[in-house]
Design a protein around this motif. Structure first.
Motif, mmCIF file in Angstrom:
data_model
loop_
_atom_site.group_PDB
_atom_site.id
_atom_site.type_symbol
_atom_site.label_atom_id
_atom_site.label_comp_id
_atom_site.label_asym_id
_atom_site.label_seq_id
_atom_site.Cartn_x
_atom_site.Cartn_y
_atom_site.Cartn_z
ATOM 1 N N ASN A 183 0.822 -1.210 0.000
ATOM 2 C CA ASN A 183 0.000 0.000 0.000
ATOM 3 C C ASN A 183 0.856 1.260 0.000
ATOM 4 O O ASN A 183 0.363 2.348 -0.303
ATOM 5 C CB ASN A 183 -0.924 0.010 1.221
ATOM 6 C CG ASN A 183 -1.988 -1.064 1.152
ATOM 7 O OD1 ASN A 183 -2.548 -1.324 0.084
ATOM 8 N ND2 ASN A 183 -2.263 -1.706 2.281
ATOM 9 N N HIS A 184 2.122 1.100 0.347
ATOM 10 C CA HIS A 184 3.033 2.251 0.421
ATOM 11 C C HIS A 184 3.806 2.485 -0.877
ATOM 12 O O HIS A 184 4.638 3.401 -0.944
ATOM 13 C CB HIS A 184 4.032 2.055 1.567
ATOM 14 C CG HIS A 184 3.391 2.049 2.914
ATOM 15 N ND1 HIS A 184 4.016 1.549 4.049
ATOM 16 C CD2 HIS A 184 2.166 2.469 3.331
ATOM 17 C CE1 HIS A 184 3.217 1.666 5.086
ATOM 18 N NE2 HIS A 184 2.096 2.227 4.676
ATOM 19 N N TYR A 185 3.551 1.653 -1.905
ATOM 20 C CA TYR A 185 4.293 1.771 -3.166
ATOM 21 C C TYR A 185 3.310 1.856 -4.324
ATOM 22 O O TYR A 185 2.512 0.953 -4.543
ATOM 23 C CB TYR A 185 5.227 0.568 -3.351
ATOM 24 C CG TYR A 185 6.248 0.436 -2.247
ATOM 25 C CD1 TYR A 185 7.483 1.088 -2.325
ATOM 26 C CD2 TYR A 185 5.968 -0.313 -1.108
ATOM 27 C CE1 TYR A 185 8.406 0.977 -1.303
ATOM 28 C CE2 TYR A 185 6.889 -0.426 -0.081
ATOM 29 C CZ TYR A 185 8.105 0.222 -0.186
ATOM 30 O OH TYR A 185 9.023 0.112 0.842
ATOM 31 N N ASP A 186 3.374 2.962 -5.051
ATOM 32 C CA ASP A 186 2.472 3.189 -6.180
ATOM 33 C C ASP A 186 3.107 2.705 -7.474
ATOM 34 O O ASP A 186 4.235 3.102 -7.806
ATOM 35 C CB ASP A 186 2.129 4.676 -6.300
ATOM 36 C CG ASP A 186 1.362 5.178 -5.080
ATOM 37 O OD1 ASP A 186 0.563 4.396 -4.538
ATOM 38 O OD2 ASP A 186 1.570 6.341 -4.676
ATOM 39 N N PHE A 187 2.379 1.864 -8.177
ATOM 40 C CA PHE A 187 2.866 1.342 -9.452
ATOM 41 C C PHE A 187 2.857 2.423 -10.519
ATOM 42 O O PHE A 187 1.879 3.152 -10.688
ATOM 43 C CB PHE A 187 1.994 0.165 -9.887
ATOM 44 C CG PHE A 187 2.316 -0.344 -11.261
ATOM 45 C CD1 PHE A 187 3.559 -0.910 -11.531
ATOM 46 C CD2 PHE A 187 1.382 -0.247 -12.285
ATOM 47 C CE1 PHE A 187 3.860 -1.379 -12.803
ATOM 48 C CE2 PHE A 187 1.674 -0.722 -13.556
ATOM 49 C CZ PHE A 187 2.914 -1.285 -13.820
ATOM 50 N N GLN A 188 3.970 2.553 -11.240
ATOM 51 C CA GLN A 188 4.108 3.515 -12.338
ATOM 52 C C GLN A 188 4.344 2.724 -13.629
ATOM 53 O O GLN A 188 5.421 2.155 -13.817
ATOM 54 C CB GLN A 188 5.266 4.466 -12.063
ATOM 55 C CG GLN A 188 5.673 5.356 -13.223
ATOM 56 C CD GLN A 188 4.521 6.166 -13.790
ATOM 57 O OE1 GLN A 188 3.903 5.773 -14.768
ATOM 58 N NE2 GLN A 188 4.220 7.277 -13.144
ATOM 59 N N VAL A 279 16.076 -2.513 -1.506
ATOM 60 C CA VAL A 279 15.819 -1.475 -2.513
ATOM 61 C C VAL A 279 15.459 -2.089 -3.857
ATOM 62 O O VAL A 279 14.734 -1.482 -4.660
ATOM 63 C CB VAL A 279 17.024 -0.517 -2.665
ATOM 64 C CG1 VAL A 279 17.233 0.265 -1.381
ATOM 65 C CG2 VAL A 279 18.295 -1.247 -3.068
ATOM 66 N N VAL A 280 15.953 -3.300 -4.108
ATOM 67 C CA VAL A 280 15.595 -4.010 -5.341
ATOM 68 C C VAL A 280 14.089 -4.246 -5.373
ATOM 69 O O VAL A 280 13.413 -3.995 -6.381
ATOM 70 C CB VAL A 280 16.355 -5.349 -5.426
ATOM 71 C CG1 VAL A 280 15.808 -6.216 -6.550
ATOM 72 C CG2 VAL A 280 17.849 -5.090 -5.622
ATOM 73 N N VAL A 281 13.547 -4.720 -4.251
ATOM 74 C CA VAL A 281 12.118 -5.017 -4.195
ATOM 75 C C VAL A 281 11.298 -3.731 -4.164
ATOM 76 O O VAL A 281 10.224 -3.657 -4.777
ATOM 77 C CB VAL A 281 11.803 -5.901 -2.979
ATOM 78 C CG1 VAL A 281 10.316 -6.224 -2.914
ATOM 79 C CG2 VAL A 281 12.605 -7.194 -3.053
ATOM 80 N N GLU A 282 11.786 -2.710 -3.472
ATOM 81 C CA GLU A 282 11.061 -1.436 -3.451
ATOM 82 C C GLU A 282 10.929 -0.870 -4.862
ATOM 83 O O GLU A 282 9.874 -0.337 -5.236
ATOM 84 C CB GLU A 282 11.785 -0.439 -2.548
ATOM 85 C CG GLU A 282 11.685 -0.772 -1.076
ATOM 86 C CD GLU A 282 12.243 0.323 -0.200
ATOM 87 O OE1 GLU A 282 11.473 1.108 0.355
ATOM 88 O OE2 GLU A 282 13.488 0.399 -0.083
ATOM 89 N N ALA A 283 11.990 -0.982 -5.638
ATOM 90 C CA ALA A 283 11.922 -0.505 -7.015
ATOM 91 C C ALA A 283 10.909 -1.303 -7.818
ATOM 92 O O ALA A 283 10.038 -0.727 -8.504
ATOM 93 C CB ALA A 283 13.299 -0.582 -7.671
ATOM 94 N N MET A 284 10.979 -2.621 -7.727
ATOM 95 C CA MET A 284 10.071 -3.457 -8.498
ATOM 96 C C MET A 284 8.618 -3.264 -8.061
ATOM 97 O O MET A 284 7.694 -3.385 -8.868
ATOM 98 C CB MET A 284 10.479 -4.922 -8.405
ATOM 99 C CG MET A 284 11.800 -5.226 -9.107
ATOM 100 S SD MET A 284 12.088 -6.986 -9.401
ATOM 101 C CE MET A 284 12.222 -7.619 -7.742
ATOM 102 N N ALA A 285 8.404 -2.938 -6.772
ATOM 103 C CA ALA A 285 7.049 -2.671 -6.298
ATOM 104 C C ALA A 285 6.448 -1.461 -7.003
ATOM 105 O O ALA A 285 5.229 -1.359 -7.163
ATOM 106 C CB ALA A 285 7.057 -2.440 -4.789
ATOM 107 N N CYS A 286 7.312 -0.546 -7.433
ATOM 108 C CA CYS A 286 6.866 0.639 -8.181
ATOM 109 C C CYS A 286 6.816 0.380 -9.684
ATOM 110 O O CYS A 286 6.445 1.266 -10.457
ATOM 111 C CB CYS A 286 7.798 1.812 -7.909
ATOM 112 S SG CYS A 286 7.855 2.351 -6.191
#
Length: 367
Positions: A183-188, A279-286
Motif C-alpha cells: 500500500n506504500h508503493y504506487d505502481f508507475q 531497494v531491489v524489491v522497493e523498485a520493483m514494487a513501483c
C-alpha cells in the motif's frame, strides 16, 4: 486451523534508532513485519534505542525505548575483528530488558547482527530466535552462528539461500525472504525517466560503478541514502562529469517511492554479498526494472530478462549494456513478482510458522 495468539518481544538493531536510517534495511523489515504480525493477532512489544518511532499503522505494538550508545556495526570492521560491546552501550540495555520480558512471553525475536544475543540463546530460559540480517562479514559471528546451527538450527533464519550459504550450517537453512506493505508503493506503468541508485553511501555498496554506467550513457543518476562516508562520495563526484550525480539524501518510504517510481531503472552494485536487497524489491514494487550484479540476495530476487537484468559482478560494461535495454522489460511483471513473493502479510505468516515450529514443546502460548 485456529491461529493461536503469541506474545512476542522484538529486539531492534542497536546501531541506531528506528527512523535514523543507520539500521539500513533492518528498519524497513521490522516495520513491515510488525504490521503483519499485528494483523495476525499477535501481541508485540518492541525494544528499540531511544528516539525510535513506528508508523501509525503499527500503533498497536508497545514500544519501549532503551538509552545508550550505539553499537559499532560489523559492516565497518575487519572480518577478524574482536567483539566490542561498550559498557554504556544500548545493546546491553536492550538485552537486559529482553531477557526479563521474555520470561512472560512466548518468544524473543532478535534483529541485531550481534554476538551477545546469539551467545545467550542456549544459556537462558526465554526462547530466542534470530533473523540474520547480514552475510558472514565477521569470523566470530560466522563461528557462533555455525555452532548454534549445530545445537539448535530452529532458532536461526535467513533472508535468502545465497546469504545462508555464507555460513557453515548443519542441515537446510530456514529462508524467509522479506516483506513489504505494498500500500506504500504506487505502481508507475510508464518508464523513460532517469536512472536511480539507493543505499548507504559507503564503499561496499559500489556507487562508483552505477555512476560510471550513468556517465557512459550520458545520463543523470538519482542517488538516495544515508551519506555514511562523505569522503568516498566526494571522490566519486570528482571522477565524473558535473551533474551526473543528483544527491537526494535519506528519505522516508513515502518520499523515496514517489521519486523512485519515475526512474526507468534502478542500478544495484554491491561489492559484497547482500543478505537480501530491499531497494531491489522497493523498485520493483513501483514497476521499476532493476539491473544488478549477480551477487548475493539480489540474484534470487531478479528474474533476468523479465523483471530486470543480472550481470556478472563488477562488470560495468555489461551493466551499461543491460541498462540500455530496460525498455524491453514489462514493468507490470516487476510489480507482479513483489505481490506474489514479498508482501508483508506473506512474510509475517512465514515468520509466524518458523517461530511456532521452534518454540519448545514444553511451553504453551501465554495468550
Amino acid at each position: 486451523m485456529k491461529t493461536t495468539s503469541l506474545k512476542l518481544v522484538l529486539v531492534s538493531t542497536p546501531i541506531g534508532y528506528l527512523g535514523s536510517g543507520k539500521g539500513g534495511g533492518v528498519e524497513l523489515t521490522m516495520r513491515s513485519l510488525i504490521k503483519g504480525l499485528l494483523s495476525l493477532g499477535h501481541k508485540i512489544t518492541l525494544l528499540a534505542p531511544q528516539g525510535s518511532v513506528l508508523p501509525s499503522d503499527c500503533s498497536a505494538a508497545e514500544i519501549r525505548h532503551v538509552p545508550g550508545i550505539d553499537q559499532p556495526s560489523w559492516q565497518h570492521q575487519e572480518v577478524s575483528a574482536p567483539v566490542v560491546i561498550p559498557p554504556d552501550g544500548v545493546l546491553l540495555g536492550l538485552w537486559e530488558q529482553a531477557l526479563e520480558l521474555g520470561k512472560e512471553s512466548d518468544a524473543v525475536l532478535n534483529f541485531s547482527y550481534d554476538w551477545l544475543p546469539i551467545w545467550l540463546t542456549p544459556r537462558v530460559e526465554p526462547d530466542l530466535f534470530h533473523l540474520i540480517s547480514m552475510g558472514a562479514v565477521s569470523q566470530v559471528m560466522k563461528t557462533l552462528i555455525s555452532e548454534l546451527s549445530k545445537s539448535d538450527p530452529s532458532r536461526l533464519a535467513f533472508h535468502t539461500y545465497r546469504q545462508a550459504s555464507d555460513y557453515e550450517l548443519f542441515g537446510e537453512p530456514v529462508v524467509l525472504g522479506n516483506g513489504f506493505d505494498l500500500n506504500h508503493y504506487d505502481f508507475q506503468p510508464l518508464g523513460g525517466g532517469p536512472l536511480g541508485w539507493a543505499g548507504r553511501v559507503a564503499p561496499e555498496k559500489g556507487l562508483e560503478d552505477a555512476v560510471a554506467v550513468a556517465a557512459a550513457l550520458g545520463d543523470r543518476l538519482l542517488v538516495w541514502g544515508v551519506m555514511e562516508d562523505p569522503e568516498y562520495a566526494k571522490k566519486i563526484e570528482s571522477n565524473f562529469p558535473p551533474g551526473t550525480i543528483d544527491w537526494r539524501g535519506f528519505l522516508s518510504t513515502a518520499e523515496l517511492q514517489s521519486q523512485l517510481r519515475t526512474c526507468r531503472a534502478l542500478l544495484n552494485t554491491p561489492k559484497w554479498n547482500e543478505a537480501y536487497g530491499n531497494v531491489v524489491v522497493e523498485a520493483m514494487a513501483c514497476g521499476v526494472p532493476v539491473v544488478a550484479y549477480d551477487r548475493g540476495g539480489p540474484g534470487e530476487l531478479i528474474n533476468s530478462g523479465f523483471t530486470g537484468w543480472l550481470v556478472p559482478p563488477d562488470d560495468v560494461v555489461a551493466m551499461t549494456e543491460a541498462a540500455s535495454q530496460v525498455g524491453m522489460i514489462d514493468r507490470k511483471e516487476c510489480r507482479n513478482w513483489v505481490e506474489n513473493s514479498a508482501s508483508h502479510d506473506g512474510f509475517a505468516r512465514r515468520v509466524e510458522s518458523w517461530i511456532k515450529k521452534g518454540i519448545s514443546t514444553t511451553k504453551f502460548p501465554k495468550g
